[in-house]
Design a protein around this motif. Sequence first.
Motif, PDB file in Angstrom:
ATOM      1  N   ASP A  25      88.874  97.351  57.690  1.00 26.80           N
ATOM      2  CA  ASP A  25      89.625  96.128  57.437  1.00 26.80           C
ATOM      3  C   ASP A  25      90.297  96.218  56.068  1.00 26.80           C
ATOM      4  O   ASP A  25      89.892  96.988  55.195  1.00 26.80           O
ATOM      5  CB  ASP A  25      88.701  94.907  57.482  1.00 26.80           C
ATOM      6  CG  ASP A  25      88.108  94.706  58.861  1.00 26.80           C
ATOM      7  OD1 ASP A  25      88.797  95.023  59.846  1.00 26.80           O
ATOM      8  OD2 ASP A  25      86.961  94.228  58.950  1.00 26.80           O
ATOM      9  N   TRP A  27      90.919  94.989  52.485  1.00 23.98           N
ATOM     10  CA  TRP A  27      90.121  94.213  51.526  1.00 23.98           C
ATOM     11  C   TRP A  27      90.786  94.221  50.147  1.00 23.98           C
ATOM     12  O   TRP A  27      91.359  95.210  49.711  1.00 23.98           O
ATOM     13  CB  TRP A  27      88.714  94.802  51.388  1.00 23.98           C
ATOM     14  CG  TRP A  27      87.790  94.411  52.499  1.00 23.98           C
ATOM     15  CD1 TRP A  27      87.617  95.028  53.689  1.00 23.98           C
ATOM     16  CD2 TRP A  27      86.909  93.296  52.501  1.00 23.98           C
ATOM     17  NE1 TRP A  27      86.690  94.379  54.450  1.00 23.98           N
ATOM     18  CE2 TRP A  27      86.232  93.287  53.730  1.00 23.98           C
ATOM     19  CE3 TRP A  27      86.625  92.285  51.584  1.00 23.98           C
ATOM     20  CZ2 TRP A  27      85.284  92.339  54.066  1.00 23.98           C
ATOM     21  CZ3 TRP A  27      85.674  91.329  51.924  1.00 23.98           C
ATOM     22  CH2 TRP A  27      85.025  91.361  53.155  1.00 23.98           C
ATOM     23  N   ARG A  42      93.276 100.541  53.562  1.00 26.24           N
ATOM     24  CA  ARG A  42      93.814  99.786  54.674  1.00 26.24           C
ATOM     25  C   ARG A  42      94.750  98.682  54.190  1.00 26.24           C
ATOM     26  O   ARG A  42      95.809  98.435  54.776  1.00 26.24           O
ATOM     27  CB  ARG A  42      92.650  99.175  55.479  1.00 26.24           C
ATOM     28  CG  ARG A  42      93.079  98.280  56.627  1.00 26.24           C
ATOM     29  CD  ARG A  42      93.974  98.991  57.591  1.00 26.24           C
ATOM     30  NE  ARG A  42      94.436  98.104  58.650  1.00 26.24           N
ATOM     31  CZ  ARG A  42      95.566  98.229  59.306  1.00 26.24           C
ATOM     32  NH1 ARG A  42      96.377  99.250  59.010  1.00 26.24           N
ATOM     33  NH2 ARG A  42      95.899  97.384  60.242  1.00 26.24           N
ATOM     34  N   TYR A  43      94.393  98.007  53.116  1.00 25.80           N
ATOM     35  CA  TYR A  43      95.254  96.953  52.585  1.00 25.80           C
ATOM     36  C   TYR A  43      96.570  97.537  52.078  1.00 25.80           C
ATOM     37  O   TYR A  43      97.651  97.005  52.339  1.00 25.80           O
ATOM     38  CB  TYR A  43      94.537  96.202  51.463  1.00 25.80           C
ATOM     39  CG  TYR A  43      95.371  95.085  50.889  1.00 25.80           C
ATOM     40  CD1 TYR A  43      95.335  93.809  51.434  1.00 25.80           C
ATOM     41  CD2 TYR A  43      96.230  95.319  49.816  1.00 25.80           C
ATOM     42  CE1 TYR A  43      96.124  92.793  50.924  1.00 25.80           C
ATOM     43  CE2 TYR A  43      97.025  94.301  49.302  1.00 25.80           C
ATOM     44  CZ  TYR A  43      96.966  93.050  49.863  1.00 25.80           C
ATOM     45  OH  TYR A  43      97.755  92.041  49.375  1.00 25.80           O
ATOM     46  N   TRP A 115      98.375  85.575  59.867  1.00 21.71           N
ATOM     47  CA  TRP A 115      97.322  86.118  59.021  1.00 21.71           C
ATOM     48  C   TRP A 115      96.107  85.204  59.034  1.00 21.71           C
ATOM     49  O   TRP A 115      96.191  84.005  59.267  1.00 21.71           O
ATOM     50  CB  TRP A 115      97.830  86.257  57.570  1.00 21.71           C
ATOM     51  CG  TRP A 115      99.074  87.080  57.455  1.00 21.71           C
ATOM     52  CD1 TRP A 115     100.357  86.629  57.504  1.00 21.71           C
ATOM     53  CD2 TRP A 115      99.155  88.504  57.316  1.00 21.71           C
ATOM     54  NE1 TRP A 115     101.240  87.660  57.404  1.00 21.71           N
ATOM     55  CE2 TRP A 115     100.538  88.841  57.270  1.00 21.71           C
ATOM     56  CE3 TRP A 115      98.226  89.527  57.196  1.00 21.71           C
ATOM     57  CZ2 TRP A 115     100.984  90.141  57.121  1.00 21.71           C
ATOM     58  CZ3 TRP A 115      98.661  90.826  57.044  1.00 21.71           C
ATOM     59  CH2 TRP A 115     100.031  91.126  57.007  1.00 21.71           C
ATOM     60  N   CYS A 135      89.003  89.568  52.633  1.00 26.68           N
ATOM     61  CA  CYS A 135      89.368  90.429  53.781  1.00 26.68           C
ATOM     62  C   CYS A 135      90.621  89.851  54.427  1.00 26.68           C
ATOM     63  O   CYS A 135      90.631  88.704  54.873  1.00 26.68           O
ATOM     64  CB  CYS A 135      88.225  90.497  54.785  1.00 26.68           C
ATOM     65  SG  CYS A 135      88.596  91.516  56.224  1.00 26.68           S
ATOM     66  N   MET A 137      93.333  89.867  57.379  1.00 25.91           N
ATOM     67  CA  MET A 137      93.432  90.286  58.785  1.00 25.91           C
ATOM     68  C   MET A 137      94.787  89.894  59.352  1.00 25.91           C
ATOM     69  O   MET A 137      95.184  88.727  59.269  1.00 25.91           O
ATOM     70  CB  MET A 137      92.308  89.636  59.611  1.00 25.91           C
ATOM     71  CG  MET A 137      90.914  90.086  59.196  1.00 25.91           C
ATOM     72  SD  MET A 137      89.614  89.065  59.935  1.00 25.91           S
ATOM     73  CE  MET A 137      89.696  87.617  58.888  1.00 25.91           C
ATOM     74  N   ASP A 138      95.483  90.874  59.905  1.00 28.60           N
ATOM     75  CA  ASP A 138      96.748  90.634  60.601  1.00 28.60           C
ATOM     76  C   ASP A 138      96.405  90.309  62.053  1.00 28.60           C
ATOM     77  O   ASP A 138      96.006  91.177  62.824  1.00 28.60           O
ATOM     78  CB  ASP A 138      97.637  91.877  60.520  1.00 28.60           C
ATOM     79  CG  ASP A 138      99.003  91.639  61.163  1.00 28.60           C
ATOM     80  OD1 ASP A 138      99.171  90.614  61.843  1.00 28.60           O
ATOM     81  OD2 ASP A 138      99.895  92.494  60.977  1.00 28.60           O
ATOM     82  N   ARG A 157      84.926  95.448  70.803  1.00 32.57           N
ATOM     83  CA  ARG A 157      84.559  95.561  69.388  1.00 32.57           C
ATOM     84  C   ARG A 157      83.070  95.397  69.193  1.00 32.57           C
ATOM     85  O   ARG A 157      82.456  96.104  68.386  1.00 32.57           O
ATOM     86  CB  ARG A 157      85.326  94.497  68.576  1.00 32.57           C
ATOM     87  CG  ARG A 157      86.802  94.806  68.384  1.00 32.57           C
ATOM     88  CD  ARG A 157      87.393  93.947  67.286  1.00 32.57           C
ATOM     89  NE  ARG A 157      87.288  92.532  67.616  1.00 32.57           N
ATOM     90  CZ  ARG A 157      88.234  91.849  68.244  1.00 32.57           C
ATOM     91  NH1 ARG A 157      89.349  92.463  68.628  1.00 32.57           N
ATOM     92  NH2 ARG A 157      88.088  90.559  68.483  1.00 32.57           N
ATOM     93  N   HIS A 177      77.685  95.429  57.973  1.00 28.85           N
ATOM     94  CA  HIS A 177      78.636  95.195  59.067  1.00 28.85           C
ATOM     95  C   HIS A 177      77.976  94.421  60.206  1.00 28.85           C
ATOM     96  O   HIS A 177      78.586  93.556  60.831  1.00 28.85           O
ATOM     97  CB  HIS A 177      79.163  96.537  59.578  1.00 28.85           C
ATOM     98  CG  HIS A 177      80.293  97.080  58.749  1.00 28.85           C
ATOM     99  ND1 HIS A 177      81.587  97.092  59.171  1.00 28.85           N
ATOM    100  CD2 HIS A 177      80.296  97.625  57.502  1.00 28.85           C
ATOM    101  CE1 HIS A 177      82.359  97.629  58.240  1.00 28.85           C
ATOM    102  NE2 HIS A 177      81.585  97.964  57.203  1.00 28.85           N
ATOM    103  N   GLN A 180      77.778  90.854  59.280  1.00 30.52           N
ATOM    104  CA  GLN A 180      79.087  90.236  59.433  1.00 30.52           C
ATOM    105  C   GLN A 180      79.365  89.882  60.892  1.00 30.52           C
ATOM    106  O   GLN A 180      79.926  88.828  61.206  1.00 30.52           O
ATOM    107  CB  GLN A 180      80.169  91.163  58.897  1.00 30.52           C
ATOM    108  CG  GLN A 180      80.134  91.358  57.380  1.00 30.52           C
ATOM    109  CD  GLN A 180      81.113  92.405  56.922  1.00 30.52           C
ATOM    110  OE1 GLN A 180      81.885  92.928  57.712  1.00 30.52           O
ATOM    111  NE2 GLN A 180      81.065  92.735  55.630  1.00 30.52           N
TER     112      GLN A 180
END
Length: 544
Positions: A25, A27, A42-43, A115, A135, A137-138, A157, A177, A180
């Motif tokens: 993800d 972050w 990732r960001y 978003w 975090c 998220m798109d 997932r 994780h 979460q």
Amino acid sequence: MERLTSQQRAALPVNTTQVFELLPDAWLILDGQFEVVMANARYRQMHGVTLSDIRGRSVYDINQFGSQSQRDLRRNWLDSMLPGLAPGETRLSPQLRYDTPAPDHRDDTLTPRYWQVRTSMIDAGDGSAPMIGLCVMDVSDSIAVTERDQRERAKLRSQARLRQVLVDEANAELRAHREQLRQALAFAHVGAWELDQATGMIEGTDQCKVNLGLAPSDTLTQTLLFDELVDEADRARVKEAMDRALAQREHFEVEFRVTWPDRSVHWILLRGLGRYQADETLKAIVGFTLDITSRKEAELEQRAIAESEKRAREHSDEVARAMDHFVTAVSHELRSPLGAILSWTLLLQRAADLSHVTRAAGVIERNAHQLSHMVDDLLDSGAIATGKLSVSLQPVDLGALAGNVVEDIRMTAETKGLRLRVGELAPCVVMADESRMKQVAWNLLSNAVKFCAQGEVELSVTVNGQQAELSVRDTGCGIEPDALARIFERFEQINPESGGRVAGLGLGLWLVKHLVDLHQGSVTAESAGHGQGATFKVTLPLYR
């Protein structure tokens, strides 16, 4: 991580930076002034920036694209997620539309995107100022897909995360994780569960047990779930769906009811998939539960509304058919006496023979009486249909009243060649509207005379316990057994001999039934069948 203190670096595992960089993800790590400290790969890839582009800048000032209104919405959105965040608190934002260019910035054209962010406080535990993990998220793709696709992706997932946890349970990052995932499921009121086929034990999340009406500390087993918690009416269906899916190596999805301790009934969606060993034997079943009570109640309500609308349409069709029948009947029945009256009136005008006067007067009078009865029946029918027909109850001797009605109709019966017999006329007083009760007796007698071609018609009044019983028997054409239930319906005429209509509107017996009901009585019909005559009985409570 350059802005982290040496004490913070020492407190963190050696591979924290590497793990953060490899997170799937996007972050951001923010300091207390909401300025960017770190951004993972990732960001940076998602937004097409380098760490030096955004480090030290306020999160409010980066990624400034789109219209001013969108920027204002983004600022308000961040205001709801960042200020006042408490240690250990996690916030999940609503979805926000914020248009951005492609990550490579080759084209300045803005693309509509949606978003969602999740924020949490990060405390290093060494007394230094806590930081904020954000975090990003798109969720643009999820907006355009159907609900079923969303569930399928969530399942995939979940399975991917579950497999990841089973590969290396000891790894601290993977445990994070998993936590979460648990929080996300609880946030969505989704309960996860796993059934061990060997022991019959079910390991479920707290939300799973809550959905089933249990306390988080309760032990959940296969027997408890499928033989006790699932509503008895749904158990066979649930087991059949599971067995069929497991036999075909497919997932199953089934809805059932459970009753919570407060006696409220809830609808639960249960979905699961079998896990198999190398020899293809079933090892476990994993899945989730979701409380769908609101959705199911809405669905059942819509179904009830549809059924109600269907019944209303059917009733409307019946009313339309009845109206068509009514118009046809009235047109046919009124035409005959009117035609006779007009014909004999014309004959009187043209004929000079006085011998025709008496005959014509009789015909005109008889047909005028017939028209009068039809009009009276129609008026009473309308009053009953609108609930405006009422009765004035007074003590009435039913035997004497019936005797008078017999004498009124005797000439009509004898003219047709019938024997009109009077049986026992017991003196009995009932509470009745005298004119309406005469109408009941007249309709029953005239109906018997109409449907009796030869033989006799008999009337009697007797006392049976605390009830007075008026009986009209004829030796006429009789009534078939399957027609007995319909003879008291409006516009209904049964002629077993010819199947056609006879004179009248088909309102007589319908009026009788409603008038008797207004007197707190009952009316019944009996017949042995075709050619065996019929008997009608009216029962009324005696007056005390």
